[in-house]
Design a protein around this motif. Sequence first.
Motif, mmCIF file in Angstrom:
data_model
loop_
_atom_site.group_PDB
_atom_site.id
_atom_site.type_symbol
_atom_site.label_atom_id
_atom_site.label_comp_id
_atom_site.label_asym_id
_atom_site.label_seq_id
_atom_site.Cartn_x
_atom_site.Cartn_y
_atom_site.Cartn_z
ATOM 1 N N ALA A 1 18.728 8.820 -3.669
ATOM 2 C CA ALA A 1 19.233 10.182 -3.559
ATOM 3 C C ALA A 1 18.762 11.055 -4.728
ATOM 4 O O ALA A 1 18.345 12.183 -4.541
ATOM 5 C CB ALA A 1 20.751 10.165 -3.497
ATOM 6 N N ARG A 2 18.791 10.483 -5.928
ATOM 7 C CA ARG A 2 18.512 11.329 -7.079
ATOM 8 C C ARG A 2 17.209 11.039 -7.789
ATOM 9 O O ARG A 2 16.733 11.839 -8.562
ATOM 10 C CB ARG A 2 19.658 11.201 -8.102
ATOM 11 N N HIS A 3 16.654 9.859 -7.564
ATOM 12 C CA HIS A 3 15.398 9.596 -8.263
ATOM 13 C C HIS A 3 14.481 8.715 -7.422
ATOM 14 O O HIS A 3 14.884 8.150 -6.412
ATOM 15 C CB HIS A 3 15.662 8.961 -9.624
ATOM 16 N N ILE A 4 13.237 8.637 -7.880
ATOM 17 C CA ILE A 4 12.265 7.793 -7.203
ATOM 18 C C ILE A 4 12.123 6.512 -8.010
ATOM 19 O O ILE A 4 11.757 6.546 -9.185
ATOM 20 C CB ILE A 4 10.913 8.521 -7.092
ATOM 21 N N ALA A 5 12.461 5.403 -7.400
ATOM 22 C CA ALA A 5 12.419 4.132 -8.126
ATOM 23 C C ALA A 5 10.998 3.600 -8.189
ATOM 24 O O ALA A 5 10.563 3.075 -9.213
ATOM 25 C CB ALA A 5 13.346 3.121 -7.477
ATOM 26 N N VAL A 6 10.302 3.708 -7.082
ATOM 27 C CA VAL A 6 8.933 3.213 -7.020
ATOM 28 C C VAL A 6 8.106 4.321 -6.378
ATOM 29 O O VAL A 6 8.472 4.842 -5.332
ATOM 30 C CB VAL A 6 8.845 1.937 -6.161
ATOM 31 N N ASP A 7 7.010 4.685 -7.032
ATOM 32 C CA ASP A 7 6.258 5.833 -6.554
ATOM 33 C C ASP A 7 4.835 5.448 -6.194
ATOM 34 O O ASP A 7 4.002 5.251 -7.065
ATOM 35 C CB ASP A 7 6.277 6.919 -7.639
ATOM 36 N N PRO B 1 14.395 -1.305 3.280
ATOM 37 C CA PRO B 1 13.139 -0.783 3.817
ATOM 38 C C PRO B 1 12.505 0.201 2.838
ATOM 39 O O PRO B 1 13.210 0.837 2.048
ATOM 40 C CB PRO B 1 13.585 -0.066 5.091
ATOM 41 N N PRO B 2 11.180 0.326 2.866
ATOM 42 C CA PRO B 2 10.533 1.308 1.988
ATOM 43 C C PRO B 2 10.752 2.725 2.516
ATOM 44 O O PRO B 2 10.943 2.911 3.711
ATOM 45 C CB PRO B 2 9.056 0.921 2.066
ATOM 46 N N GLU C 1 0.824 -1.209 0.000
ATOM 47 C CA GLU C 1 0.000 0.000 0.000
ATOM 48 C C GLU C 1 0.857 1.258 0.000
ATOM 49 O O GLU C 1 1.658 1.462 0.906
ATOM 50 C CB GLU C 1 -0.917 0.009 1.211
ATOM 51 N N GLY C 2 0.679 2.036 -1.039
ATOM 52 C CA GLY C 2 1.354 3.330 -1.117
ATOM 53 C C GLY C 2 2.869 3.239 -1.036
ATOM 54 O O GLY C 2 3.538 4.144 -0.546
ATOM 55 N N LEU C 3 3.398 2.127 -1.520
ATOM 56 C CA LEU C 3 4.839 1.904 -1.389
ATOM 57 C C LEU C 3 5.646 2.877 -2.246
ATOM 58 O O LEU C 3 5.386 3.042 -3.429
ATOM 59 C CB LEU C 3 5.160 0.468 -1.799
ATOM 60 N N THR C 4 6.597 3.513 -1.618
ATOM 61 C CA THR C 4 7.473 4.447 -2.323
ATOM 62 C C THR C 4 8.910 4.152 -1.933
ATOM 63 O O THR C 4 9.190 3.867 -0.764
ATOM 64 C CB THR C 4 7.147 5.904 -1.928
ATOM 65 N N LYS C 5 9.790 4.170 -2.909
ATOM 66 C CA LYS C 5 11.212 4.028 -2.609
ATOM 67 C C LYS C 5 11.972 5.130 -3.330
ATOM 68 O O LYS C 5 11.972 5.194 -4.555
ATOM 69 C CB LYS C 5 11.715 2.646 -3.054
ATOM 70 N N ARG C 6 12.562 5.996 -2.508
ATOM 71 C CA ARG C 6 13.319 7.110 -3.066
ATOM 72 C C ARG C 6 14.801 6.849 -2.915
ATOM 73 O O ARG C 6 15.248 6.377 -1.880
ATOM 74 C CB ARG C 6 12.986 8.395 -2.310
#
Lengths: 327, 255
Positions: free
Chosen positions: A19-25, A59-60, A12-17
């Motif tokens: 340093a320079r980009h967002i891999a999973v939004d 970790p997310p 749910e609402g998983l985000t992985k940032r």
Amino acid sequence: MAVPYIHMIQVEGLTKRYARHIAVDNISFSVDKGEIVGFLGPNGAGKTTTMRVLTCFMPPSDGTATVAGYDVFKKPMEVKKRIGYLPEAPPVYPEMSVGAYLAFVGRLKGMTGPDLKRRVDEVSERCAVADVRNRLISKLSKGYRQRVGLAQAIIHNPEVLILDEPTSGLDPKQINETRELIKNLAGEHTIILSTHILPEVEAICQKIVIINKGHIVATDSVENLTHRMRGSDAISLELETDGIAGQSDVQQRLESLSGVSKVLFKHATDHKLTFEVESLPGHSARADVARSVVNAGWNLFEMKSLSYSLEEVFLQLTGGMPDGGQQ
Amino acid sequence: MRNVWTICRRELYSYFVSPIAWVLLTVFAFLGGYFTYAASAFFVKDSLQSQMMGQSMPMNLNDRIIVPVLSNVAVIALFLLPLLAMRLFAEEKRQGTIELLVTSPVHDLEIILGKWLSAVLMYGALLLLILADFSFLFVYGNPDWKPVALGFVGLFLQGASILALCTFISTLTKNQIVAAAIGFALALILFVLSWATAFDSSGVAQVLSYISIVSHFDSFSRGVLDSKDFIFYLSMIFFGLFLTARSLESMRWRA
């Protein structure tokens, strides 16, 4: 001990940032027990990142993911016990023999004694590596290594299997064998596999999650997805007339049928004519078309349902096809 | 604890199927044997000389052979130990097997302890070779065994702390050679820091000298058990393993 849960895997609402980009939004999806889900997307879409979060490798940054009701961040040990993971490159120690390696992984996953020995035998049999048990992994072919990787993932009989591109770099025969193996594992295990090979998903999975640039662009079953893209029912029709009626006659006759929205002439070979017939939305004109052709005294050779191939769906959804397909 | 042993066992297996364990064992056997032989030869020559001159100088096996040999071994160990620790994490990262370890139901600390313990056990095996050399002294002479035992405890602790620091260095890179080179540089710095007080007795120099790993070994080799040195080594080990744990954790956040 077990906590109640609805879905085997719930993201749910998983985000992985980074340093320079967002891999999973901000992605969300769920997988039910016993399902095989294909994680589909071009390279760099965020498939591996999502899998790494699910396996507690990282970790997310935001959002939650639970496996069998356990949060990957708060209860990593419980999650790890229930997951078998095959990363993109099989995590094998080249200097070890297959048997010693599998026993090591088994011990890592908490197995001991006769139980461990029995499972090593079972998985090497199951993944067809029993004949190379005493060989060093460094001496194995890529296909064998991949199977050792799979054997490693299922050794503790996990509830969830996460396979990152399980067939990459294999030859066609090995790809087939690996797919068969994965299909055989279904049922006992809930499986998520990632790939960018479309036929693979069609061949193995019940459900697909298409991900592009860190976003989920579609989640559905394979049939629904291809069907949904087309919108209305379309068929390809091949027939032979009596020799008197020409192409335009056929077209007129078909177009006059109720429920038919469009008739397209495709091509003619010998005496056979091929048309594409599209029904009005919500209708299926197949029966009428067939009856009409036969009543006119023509020979009906072939009638098949036209649907987008998964490939077209995929390209359209991930923006690979500029004009958005035929729709 | 069982997981620590599982990981340690696999590491030991890898040491012995790669050339590294055998090369180090050979080097240690050769150098240790040579040092002991040379020191003994001098000892024999000196004792003959003092006999011929009619003086009976008190000559002591501990002072003339055991202490110098142990000091030499301590310095050699300082430079060979990075070779033992270089692959611990660097190789796992290069091969991608680190993903297997950290996604298995084991704690980071168990992974770290298992790996460090395997290197420490390997080092223990190397020290046994030196002990074998000394056994001849016990057969043909009667050195005091207590300073010898303490000397080995000191060597062991010094090695264990270097290995803890080198384990940390190994988490920083995928390249074993880089890990070894940094470890070697660190060992060299820790070694030369002991010279700091030679030309300067300011407070800074005193601190630097205190950090030097070898300066704490001297008392052990002379058979003095000073709790200060003991605690120094234990805190060095703790520090190294703590850094390793933090590094592993940060690797996951960045990965």
